[in-house]
Design an enzyme around this catalytic site. Structure first.
Site, short mmCIF file in Angstrom:
data_model
loop_
_atom_site.label_atom_id
_atom_site.label_comp_id
_atom_site.label_asym_id
_atom_site.label_seq_id
_atom_site.Cartn_x
_atom_site.Cartn_y
_atom_site.Cartn_z
N HIS A 1 0.84 -1.20 0.00
CA HIS A 1 0.00 0.00 0.00
C HIS A 1 0.87 1.24 0.00
O HIS A 1 1.77 1.38 0.83
CB HIS A 1 -0.92 0.02 1.23
N SER A 2 0.63 2.15 -0.95
CA SER A 2 1.30 3.45 -1.01
C SER A 2 2.83 3.26 -1.07
O SER A 2 3.33 2.58 -1.96
CB SER A 2 0.85 4.30 0.19
N TYR A 3 3.58 3.86 -0.12
CA TYR A 3 5.03 3.62 -0.05
C TYR A 3 5.34 2.13 0.00
O TYR A 3 6.39 1.68 -0.49
CB TYR A 3 5.60 4.33 1.17
N GLY B 1 4.45 -0.11 -1.79
CA GLY B 1 4.74 -0.64 -3.11
C GLY B 1 6.24 -0.67 -3.40
O GLY B 1 6.73 -1.57 -4.09
N HIS C 1 -7.27 7.37 -0.73
CA HIS C 1 -6.00 6.65 -0.72
C HIS C 1 -5.88 5.53 0.31
O HIS C 1 -5.04 4.64 0.15
CB HIS C 1 -4.87 7.67 -0.52
#
Length: 237
Positions: free
Chosen positions: A76-78, A80, A216
């Protein structure tokens, strides 16, 4: 039933997936959510040398010590950035990789490379002003986050070590990556940095692309909808 491992977002930790745990458990899945060094309940370990490799090792170590295989890896988000590195380092343990509104770097890219020079400059300025040069101040949560969730999450979020955004990812595996799935959150606001990865997932082979009508952090704002999307992905070939 699946074995699911999480690479969580920046400023966050395992606690942020509190709403997802009972849903995953009820579906019969085994869920591992390691917290990165320097964040969450491991914030007391924060120091200026923590980098992207540190967080990749945090998650890879769970795969190795728990001897997990056939893993569905969520980023998720960072996360990744982290998940991409984990999948490269432990390719034989990963069956699929699911990016949830996440960065999807190529070899040699850092998160700062992917957000662009303006966002990088703003974050560096914040670290110099309020983080002794190495702690990135906490980003605000999406504006549609319920007040109760903001009140719950805000005291638990911690500054992000800047080297985790500076370090360029180095991919070394010669094997093809696992099947990759990208979930794009359509309610991203101005300066959306995740659309580029959704477009990549729609155009490159080896990816499947999905959209959710959410902001997000779907694990916080709409956990049931995220669970339904993940269930569809895990049921697919």
């Amino acid at each position: 039933m699946a074995t699911i491992v999480l690479a969580h977002g920046a400023w966050s930790a395992a606690w942020a997936w509190k709403k997802m745990r009972p849903l995953l458990r009820a579906a019969g899945h085994e869920f591992f959510s390691p917290t990165y060094t320097g964040l969450g309940e491991r914030a007391h370990l924060a120091h200026h040398e923590i980098d992207l490799s540190t967080h990749i090792h945090d998650v890879t170590a769970v795969l190795e010590f728990e001897d997990l295989r056939d893993v569905t890896l969520l980023g998720h988000s960072y996360g990744g950035m982290v998940a991409t590195g984990v999948a490269d380092a432990a390719r034989d343990r990963i069956s699929r990789l699911v990016y949830i509104d996440a960065f999807a770097p190529r070899d040699g890219e850092s998160l700062f490379d992917l957000v662009g020079p303006k966002a990088e400059a703003n974050m560096r300025a914040g670290a110099m002003k309020d983080g002794a040069g190495w702690k990135l101040p906490i980003n605000p949560m999406p504006p549609d986050t319920a007040p109760d969730d903001v009140a719950w999450a805000s005291p638990r979020r911690r500054p992000q070590p800047i080297k985790t955004f500076e370090q360029k990812l180095r991919l070394v595996s010669k094997e093809a990556p696992p099947p990759r799935h990208y979930i794009y959150a359509k309610r991203n606001g101005p300066g959306d940095v995740f659309r580029q990865f959704g477009e990549r997932a729609r155009s490159e082979p080896g990816w499947k692309y999905y959209e959710m009508d959410c902001s997000h952090n779907p694990h916080i704002t709409c956990p049931e909808a995220l669970m339904a999307q993940l269930s569809d992905i895990m049921a697919s070939k």
